[in-house]
Scaffold this motif. Structure first.
Motif, mmCIF file in Angstrom:
data_model
loop_
_atom_site.group_PDB
_atom_site.id
_atom_site.type_symbol
_atom_site.label_atom_id
_atom_site.label_comp_id
_atom_site.label_asym_id
_atom_site.label_seq_id
_atom_site.Cartn_x
_atom_site.Cartn_y
_atom_site.Cartn_z
ATOM 1 N N UNK A 1 2.944 -6.569 5.807
ATOM 2 C CA UNK A 1 1.959 -6.245 4.775
ATOM 3 C C UNK A 1 2.267 -4.857 4.228
ATOM 4 N N UNK A 2 2.395 -4.746 2.910
ATOM 5 C CA UNK A 2 2.647 -3.468 2.255
ATOM 6 C C UNK A 2 1.577 -3.263 1.202
ATOM 7 N N UNK A 3 0.923 -2.111 1.212
ATOM 8 C CA UNK A 3 -0.136 -1.840 0.241
ATOM 9 C C UNK A 3 0.018 -0.422 -0.286
ATOM 10 N N UNK A 4 -0.361 -0.237 -1.549
ATOM 11 C CA UNK A 4 -0.254 1.074 -2.163
ATOM 12 C C UNK A 4 -1.295 2.018 -1.580
ATOM 13 N N UNK A 5 -0.838 3.171 -1.117
ATOM 14 C CA UNK A 5 -1.709 4.145 -0.471
ATOM 15 C C UNK A 5 -2.087 5.277 -1.410
ATOM 16 N N UNK A 6 -1.102 5.765 -2.178
ATOM 17 C CA UNK A 6 -1.360 6.921 -3.037
ATOM 18 C C UNK A 6 -0.297 6.975 -4.135
ATOM 19 N N UNK A 7 -0.670 7.490 -5.295
ATOM 20 C CA UNK A 7 0.263 7.723 -6.394
ATOM 21 C C UNK A 7 0.188 9.182 -6.800
ATOM 22 N N UNK A 8 1.341 9.844 -6.862
ATOM 23 C CA UNK A 8 1.433 11.260 -7.222
ATOM 24 C C UNK A 8 2.075 11.366 -8.605
ATOM 25 N N UNK A 9 1.427 12.105 -9.507
ATOM 26 C CA UNK A 9 1.917 12.225 -10.882
ATOM 27 C C UNK A 9 1.982 13.695 -11.318
ATOM 28 N N UNK A 10 2.508 14.545 -10.469
ATOM 29 C CA UNK A 10 2.526 15.972 -10.769
ATOM 30 C C UNK A 10 3.790 16.438 -11.480
ATOM 31 N N UNK A 314 3.467 3.985 0.010
ATOM 32 C CA UNK A 314 3.042 2.655 0.451
ATOM 33 C C UNK A 314 2.773 2.656 1.949
ATOM 34 N N UNK A 315 1.752 1.941 2.349
ATOM 35 C CA UNK A 315 1.430 1.773 3.763
ATOM 36 C C UNK A 315 2.101 0.511 4.278
ATOM 37 N N UNK A 316 2.797 0.610 5.425
ATOM 38 C CA UNK A 316 3.403 -0.549 6.056
ATOM 39 C C UNK A 316 2.550 -0.925 7.257
ATOM 40 N N UNK A 317 2.177 -2.189 7.337
ATOM 41 C CA UNK A 317 1.383 -2.635 8.476
ATOM 42 C C UNK A 317 1.505 -4.120 8.666
ATOM 43 N N UNK A 318 1.552 -4.577 9.889
ATOM 44 C CA UNK A 318 1.680 -6.005 10.166
ATOM 45 C C UNK A 318 3.083 -6.496 9.870
ATOM 46 N N UNK A 319 3.231 -7.800 9.767
ATOM 47 C CA UNK A 319 4.529 -8.381 9.504
ATOM 48 C C UNK A 319 4.747 -8.498 8.008
ATOM 49 N N UNK A 320 6.013 -8.305 7.602
ATOM 50 C CA UNK A 320 6.357 -8.404 6.197
ATOM 51 C C UNK A 320 6.609 -9.854 5.832
ATOM 52 N N UNK A 323 9.889 -12.271 0.381
ATOM 53 C CA UNK A 323 9.838 -12.482 -1.063
ATOM 54 C C UNK A 323 8.436 -12.374 -1.644
ATOM 55 N N UNK A 324 7.602 -11.545 -1.068
ATOM 56 C CA UNK A 324 6.256 -11.331 -1.599
ATOM 57 C C UNK A 324 6.267 -10.130 -2.527
ATOM 58 N N UNK A 325 5.542 -10.200 -3.619
ATOM 59 C CA UNK A 325 5.518 -9.097 -4.574
ATOM 60 C C UNK A 325 4.110 -8.558 -4.708
ATOM 61 N N UNK A 326 3.985 -7.250 -4.894
ATOM 62 C CA UNK A 326 2.685 -6.655 -5.149
ATOM 63 C C UNK A 326 2.779 -5.830 -6.411
ATOM 64 N N UNK A 327 1.658 -5.531 -7.013
ATOM 65 C CA UNK A 327 1.663 -4.855 -8.297
ATOM 66 C C UNK A 327 1.065 -3.468 -8.187
ATOM 67 N N UNK A 328 1.217 -2.731 -9.262
ATOM 68 C CA UNK A 328 0.590 -1.430 -9.392
ATOM 69 C C UNK A 328 -0.923 -1.632 -9.516
ATOM 70 N N UNK A 329 -1.749 -0.775 -8.933
ATOM 71 C CA UNK A 329 -3.187 -0.991 -8.938
ATOM 72 C C UNK A 329 -3.816 -0.974 -10.324
ATOM 73 N N UNK A 330 -3.142 -0.405 -11.320
ATOM 74 C CA UNK A 330 -3.703 -0.350 -12.651
ATOM 75 C C UNK A 330 -3.505 -1.645 -13.429
ATOM 76 N N UNK A 331 -2.730 -2.575 -12.884
ATOM 77 C CA UNK A 331 -2.449 -3.791 -13.604
ATOM 78 C C UNK A 331 -3.595 -4.775 -13.485
ATOM 79 N N UNK A 332 -3.658 -5.711 -14.457
ATOM 80 C CA UNK A 332 -4.666 -6.749 -14.432
ATOM 81 C C UNK A 332 -4.368 -7.734 -13.325
ATOM 82 N N UNK A 333 -5.420 -8.460 -12.939
ATOM 83 C CA UNK A 333 -5.277 -9.465 -11.895
ATOM 84 C C UNK A 333 -4.222 -10.495 -12.261
ATOM 85 N N UNK A 334 -4.112 -10.802 -13.568
ATOM 86 C CA UNK A 334 -3.160 -11.825 -14.000
ATOM 87 C C UNK A 334 -1.731 -11.412 -13.739
ATOM 88 N N UNK A 335 -1.477 -10.106 -13.553
ATOM 89 C CA UNK A 335 -0.104 -9.634 -13.360
ATOM 90 C C UNK A 335 0.166 -9.250 -11.919
#
Length: 488
Positions: A1-10, A314-320, A323-335
């Motif tokens: 499982x991979x999930x977005x933890x933080x985005x830095x834009x400095x 990104x946070x890594x946890x559990x088993x990967x 071929x699973x894809x995840x999106x940027x949090x700002x994207x719509x559910x459809x994407x």
């Protein structure tokens, strides 16, 4: 499982490197700065950050094993050593010819510093004495790393060769044309294998491949480099790769805007070296190349840097899951799951890609219409409010929804991505007054004048001597930039 933890834009320019210590994350950019964040405090920036001693863009940074030191290198030909706790500049190491430096490394015991230069040399310094020795290579050195034992290092060049050296600058082994069109990065797994006589080395290159090598000592005590695996999960040049501290994961970032995570656990068998690949698209399709990847010492986080000026953690946890894809949090559910065609330019889409896109956008009713009119990506990009009526779509609401989706798609793909030839090769900033130098390349006038007036009488791009310091205005390029700016 991979999930977005933080985005830095400095950063204000493309992110070129990122590195973890046990408690910090460092990022380097074409904006000439290094930024340092606390990983255990919500990624707040340290009080001394940014570090701004480099005169040109930062290409690479790395921490010492203990995390107490931070090393960086730049186009300015300098490798700078910092106290990572206070931000104090401890040492300024100048390449003997002041050639632009593209990569740097610290040995596991922090006794040696290494930096690869555009003139085909790898400059090596003793940490305590700052004594310098030079290792000659065949082309611009863009990749280097120390072995886990600290007694050898590998260099990778733009001509595609990988070379294994000892600390006395003796060549131990060479792999000619290891990567077609050039090596971009190389890294050792930190584990010793078979009594310390074997090491795993990963390299990536312009050929869109990640390659795994075994560096081992034979019965004659000679060191050899042998190819084990060639991995082609990504569809464009791979710019960066990194092993996790335990060697169980290998992460790579690519021009195709994706990051691939490989299960690299040997489990006692070379045949099980790579079990599966987990691909995640860190930026949405509108964003740019993934230029840097790093894995935290605790193996629970991955950092990815991009030409879109952002760093994602990104946070890594559990088993990967494969071929699973995840999106940027700002994207719509459809994407949330990005199909392969969304990584292509709109004009490169096939008719099938267009029809898939219609289904994803909830416009299934139009599939038959588009199929009957043989509309591919090129035709889709040309549709306007006037021409869409020619398709025979009777519903005004449906026509309006289609045009809104098309305009949003064009905006996503265009975004504000500046054509690379509009950027000054020295500063990586949009040029205002482009001039042509004797090497045939165009630069921002102020930047190339500053370069020539300093110690550099060579081309920033080729490192060859400039036959003349005469600069010619590039009026056609200036006009093209002006038109591009007005359109965006």
């Amino acid at each position: 499982m991979v999930s977005l933890l933080h985005t830095l834009r400095d950063h204000t320019d493309e992110v070129r490197c990122c590195a973890f210590s046990p408690s910090l994350l460092a990022t380097g950019s074409g904006d000439k700065s290094l930024r340092v964040y606390s990983t255990d405090a919500g990624f707040t920036e340290r009080p001394f950050s940014p570090l701004t001693a480099h005169a040109y863009g930062v290409h690479c940074c790395c921490f010492s094993s203990c995390g107490g030191f931070l090393l960086s290198c730049s186009t300015d030909g300098l490798a700078l050593l910092w106290n990572s706790g206070s931000g104090e500049l401890l040492a300024t190491l100048e390449h003997p010819s002041r050639s632009p430096l593209r990569v740097c490394a610290l040995s596991p015991d922090s006794s040696r510093l290494l930096a690869g230069a555009c003139d085909g040399t790898a400059a090596q310094w003793d940490f305590r004495s700052r004594k310098l020795c030079r290792v000659v290579s065949e082309a611009s050195v863009v990749a280097c790393c120390f072995s886990p034992c600290g007694q050898m290092f590998v260099s990778g060049c733009t001509n595609g060769d990988l070379k294994l050296w000892d600390l006395q600058a003796s060549l131990l082994d060479a792999q000619k044309d290891a990567h077609d069109l050039g090596v971009t990065c190389c890294t050792f797994a930190s584990q010793f294998l078979i009594g310390g006589l074997e090491f795993r080395l990963a390299s990536c290159g312009q050929d869109s491949c990640v390659k795994i090598w075994m560096v081992s000592q034979d019965e004659r005590a000679a060191w050899t480099v042998k190819l084990l695996h060639s991995l082609g999960a990504q569809s464009a040049p791979v710019l960066s790769c990194a092993f996790s501290p335990d060697g169980g994961l290998l992460v790579s970032g690519s021009v195709d805007k994706s990051v691939t995570i490989y299960d690299a656990d040997l489990k006692g068998s070379l045949s099980a070296f790579f079990v599966f690949a987990h691909t995640l698209h860190t930026p949405p399709p509108a964003c740019r190349y993934v230029t840097a990847v790093a894995v935290s010492p605790h193996q629970d986080m991955i950092a990815t840097g991009s030409m879109d000026r952002s760093v994602n953690v990104w946070r890594i946890g559990g088993e990967l899951a494969p071929a699973s894809a995840i999106s940027h949090p700002d994207e719509d559910e459809a994407h949330s799951k990005l199909p392969v065609h969304s990584r292509l330019l709109l004009t490169d889409w096939t008719e099938g890609d267009v029809q898939k896109w219609l289904c994803e956008e909830g416009l299934e009713k139009l599939v038959d219409v588009f199929k009957a009119n043989n509309i591919d990506g090129e035709e889709l990009s040309r549709l306007s409010k006037d021409t869409v009526t020619e398709l025979g779509i009777e519903s005004v609401g449906l026509r309006g929804r289609l045009m809104r989706r098309i305009n949003a798609l064009k905006a996503e793909q265009n975004d504000s991505e500046v054509p690379d030839h509009f950027l000054c090769p020295i500063t990586r900033e949009l040029m205002k007054d482009p001039v042509i130098a004797a090497d045939g390349f165009s630069y921002e006038r102020e930047s190339i004048e500053s370069w020539i007036q300093g110690k550099n009488k060579t081309s920033p791009m080729t490192n060859l001597p400039l036959q003349t310091t005469l600069l010619t205005p590039n009026r056609s390029l200036k006009m093209a930039i002006t038109h591009w700016k007005s359109d965006h």
